[in-house]
Design a protein around this motif. Structure first.
Motif, PDB file in Angstrom:
ATOM      1  N   CYS A   1       7.255   5.134   0.729  1.00 52.78           N
ATOM      2  CA  CYS A   1       7.348   4.219  -0.410  1.00 52.78           C
ATOM      3  C   CYS A   1       6.142   3.291  -0.349  1.00 52.78           C
ATOM      4  O   CYS A   1       5.994   2.515   0.599  1.00 52.78           O
ATOM      5  CB  CYS A   1       8.649   3.423  -0.345  1.00 52.78           C
ATOM      6  SG  CYS A   1       8.798   2.143  -1.595  1.00 52.78           S
TER       7      CYS A   1
ATOM      8  N   THR B   1       8.262   4.350 -14.283  1.00 52.05           N
ATOM      9  CA  THR B   1       8.678   5.384 -13.340  1.00 52.05           C
ATOM     10  C   THR B   1      10.189   5.458 -13.182  1.00 52.05           C
ATOM     11  O   THR B   1      10.858   4.435 -12.996  1.00 52.05           O
ATOM     12  CB  THR B   1       8.057   5.130 -11.951  1.00 52.05           C
ATOM     13  OG1 THR B   1       6.632   5.094 -12.069  1.00 52.05           O
ATOM     14  CG2 THR B   1       8.448   6.225 -10.966  1.00 52.05           C
TER      15      THR B   1
ATOM     16  N   CYS C   1       6.361   1.472  -8.853  1.00 51.82           N
ATOM     17  CA  CYS C   1       6.444   2.507  -7.821  1.00 51.82           C
ATOM     18  C   CYS C   1       5.040   2.733  -7.277  1.00 51.82           C
ATOM     19  O   CYS C   1       4.153   3.191  -7.996  1.00 51.82           O
ATOM     20  CB  CYS C   1       7.015   3.805  -8.396  1.00 51.82           C
ATOM     21  SG  CYS C   1       7.099   5.137  -7.170  1.00 51.82           S
TER      22      CYS C   1
ATOM     23  N   ASN D   1      16.335   4.977   0.669  1.00 55.83           N
ATOM     24  CA  ASN D   1      16.579   4.743  -0.744  1.00 55.83           C
ATOM     25  C   ASN D   1      17.855   3.918  -0.922  1.00 55.83           C
ATOM     26  O   ASN D   1      18.667   3.788  -0.005  1.00 55.83           O
ATOM     27  CB  ASN D   1      16.725   6.067  -1.497  1.00 55.83           C
ATOM     28  CG  ASN D   1      15.387   6.685  -1.850  1.00 55.83           C
ATOM     29  OD1 ASN D   1      14.407   5.986  -2.098  1.00 55.83           O
ATOM     30  ND2 ASN D   1      15.338   8.011  -1.881  1.00 55.83           N
TER      31      ASN D   1
ATOM     32  N   ASN E   1       9.286  -4.242  -7.449  1.00 55.01           N
ATOM     33  CA  ASN E   1       9.953  -3.273  -6.581  1.00 55.01           C
ATOM     34  C   ASN E   1      10.501  -4.069  -5.398  1.00 55.01           C
ATOM     35  O   ASN E   1       9.721  -4.644  -4.632  1.00 55.01           O
ATOM     36  CB  ASN E   1       8.923  -2.260  -6.091  1.00 55.01           C
ATOM     37  CG  ASN E   1       9.397  -0.832  -6.085  1.00 55.01           C
ATOM     38  OD1 ASN E   1       8.618   0.045  -5.742  1.00 55.01           O
ATOM     39  ND2 ASN E   1      10.627  -0.546  -6.431  1.00 55.01           N
TER      40      ASN E   1
ATOM     41  N   ASN F   1      10.254  12.104  -8.284  1.00 57.54           N
ATOM     42  CA  ASN F   1      10.042  10.928  -9.112  1.00 57.54           C
ATOM     43  C   ASN F   1       9.293  11.368 -10.366  1.00 57.54           C
ATOM     44  O   ASN F   1       8.513  12.326 -10.336  1.00 57.54           O
ATOM     45  CB  ASN F   1       9.222   9.890  -8.349  1.00 57.54           C
ATOM     46  CG  ASN F   1       9.868   9.511  -7.030  1.00 57.54           C
ATOM     47  OD1 ASN F   1      10.882   8.838  -6.988  1.00 57.54           O
ATOM     48  ND2 ASN F   1       9.276   9.977  -5.935  1.00 57.54           N
TER      49      ASN F   1
ATOM     50  N   GLU G   1      12.802   6.735 -10.539  1.00 56.58           N
ATOM     51  CA  GLU G   1      12.761   7.048  -9.108  1.00 56.58           C
ATOM     52  C   GLU G   1      14.024   7.760  -8.652  1.00 56.58           C
ATOM     53  O   GLU G   1      15.144   7.297  -8.898  1.00 56.58           O
ATOM     54  CB  GLU G   1      12.587   5.775  -8.282  1.00 56.58           C
ATOM     55  CG  GLU G   1      11.185   5.197  -8.322  1.00 56.58           C
ATOM     56  CD  GLU G   1      10.913   4.264  -7.158  1.00 56.58           C
ATOM     57  OE1 GLU G   1      11.177   4.667  -6.007  1.00 56.58           O
ATOM     58  OE2 GLU G   1      10.437   3.143  -7.396  1.00 56.58           O
TER      59      GLU G   1
ATOM     60  N   HIS H   1       5.740  13.463  -7.012  1.00 55.51           N
ATOM     61  CA  HIS H   1       5.643  12.789  -8.305  1.00 55.51           C
ATOM     62  C   HIS H   1       5.234  13.738  -9.417  1.00 55.51           C
ATOM     63  O   HIS H   1       4.240  14.453  -9.311  1.00 55.51           O
ATOM     64  CB  HIS H   1       4.643  11.635  -8.234  1.00 55.51           C
ATOM     65  CG  HIS H   1       5.196  10.435  -7.554  1.00 55.51           C
ATOM     66  ND1 HIS H   1       5.968   9.502  -8.198  1.00 55.51           N
ATOM     67  CD2 HIS H   1       5.102  10.031  -6.255  1.00 55.51           C
ATOM     68  CE1 HIS H   1       6.325   8.559  -7.335  1.00 55.51           C
ATOM     69  NE2 HIS H   1       5.811   8.867  -6.157  1.00 55.51           N
TER      70      HIS H   1
ATOM     71  N   GLY I   1       3.972   6.260  -6.966  1.00 55.44           N
ATOM     72  CA  GLY I   1       3.890   6.750  -8.341  1.00 55.44           C
ATOM     73  C   GLY I   1       2.585   6.393  -9.023  1.00 55.44           C
ATOM     74  O   GLY I   1       1.947   7.255  -9.642  1.00 55.44           O
TER      75      GLY I   1
END
Length: 261
Positions: A74, A185, A197, A65, A13, A169, A187, A138, A200
């Motif tokens: 995040c 995941t 994530c 984002n 990520n 998500n 997103e 989520h 997540g």
């Protein structure tokens, strides 16, 4: 405009991170943020993070984002900004910072960041899925043969048709053993699958415990970009002492001209 930036990744990520303690970055410029995150015309990242001063903690995290919109928490971004703050000399091994969902405590030792997430009062149980907010919304679903699963198509459809404009998500999960769950995941905001994530996998760990797929309160979560771990304390009123743990690494730093963005 010329910007000095740092690129960090946490289990794949990846984030553009800027030191904005002087408050000079134009946070309202959605086009600029999207440009910086663009993988062909900018630096390339799943999101952009600003490190700012905060009156009540060591620093503040502001997360956007890849589409340029300021977003909810995040988890991997939180771990990466902790690594960045340590790089800047803001703390030694332990820190507290502020984010959109409140204060977070974290430690960093030998490249491994352990980040305390917000408490979670409830995991919603539905017929085919679970829903939980771990700082970001989520959807969690168990599937078979996750390796070949069409995460992009299925995730996009669920993100839009089930959750509407605001979206959610979507995490697809395959159980490997009693305390290990592989996760992929889709997103929102990135509008694609990411290699990991943090919020997540946190949601997955809590959902799998709620669904009695594991009795362990320390859950291992292999993702496309590496290995994450989530530990927590289950109580009659929900989950507390939730920690997301995994590596965070500076990839490179540089300067970008962004005047035409």
């Amino acid at each position: 405009m010329t910007l000095d930036f740092f690129k960090y990744q946490g289990t794949g990520n990846d984030f553009v991170i800027l030191d904005n303690r002087l408050g000079q970055f134009p946070k309202e410029n959605q086009k600029l943020i999207a440009h910086l995150c663009h993988r062909n015309f900018g630096i390339g990242a799943d999101g952009l993070i600003l490190l700012e001063n905060d009156d009540h903690s060591d620093f503040r995290m502001v997360y956007f984002n890849a589409d340029g919109n300021e977003s909810t928490m995040c988890g991997n971004g939180g771990r990466c900004i902790v690594a960045f703050a340590q790089h800047l000399g803001i703390f030694d091994q332990q820190t507290t910072f502020n984010a959109i969902d409140g204060l977070h405590h974290a430690t960093m030792t030998d490249g491994i960041v352990s980040l305390q997430m917000i408490d979670v009062a409830q995991v919603e149980i539905h017929t085919d899925n679970w829903f939980v907010n771990t700082g970001s919304p989520h959807d969690v679903r168990l599937v078979k043969d996750l390796h070949s699963y069409d995460v992009y198509t299925e995730g996009k459809q669920i993100r839009n048709s089930v959750y509407g404009k605001e979206g959610s998500n979507v995490n697809f999960v395959e159980q490997l053993n009693d305390d290990t769950f592989k996760v992929r995941t889709y997103e929102r905001g990135v509008e694609n699958e990411t290699l990991a994530c943090g919020t997540g996998v946190t949601a997955v760990a809590l959902a799998m415990y709620t669904g009695n797929y594991t009795q362990s309160q320390t859950v291992k979560l292999p993702v496309q970009g590496g290995q994450l771990e989530v530990s927590f304390k289950a109580t009659p009123n929900g989950f507390t002492d939730i920690f997301l743990t995994g590596p965070a690494q500076q990839v490179f730093q540089g300067t970008i001209k962004a005047a035409d963005s």
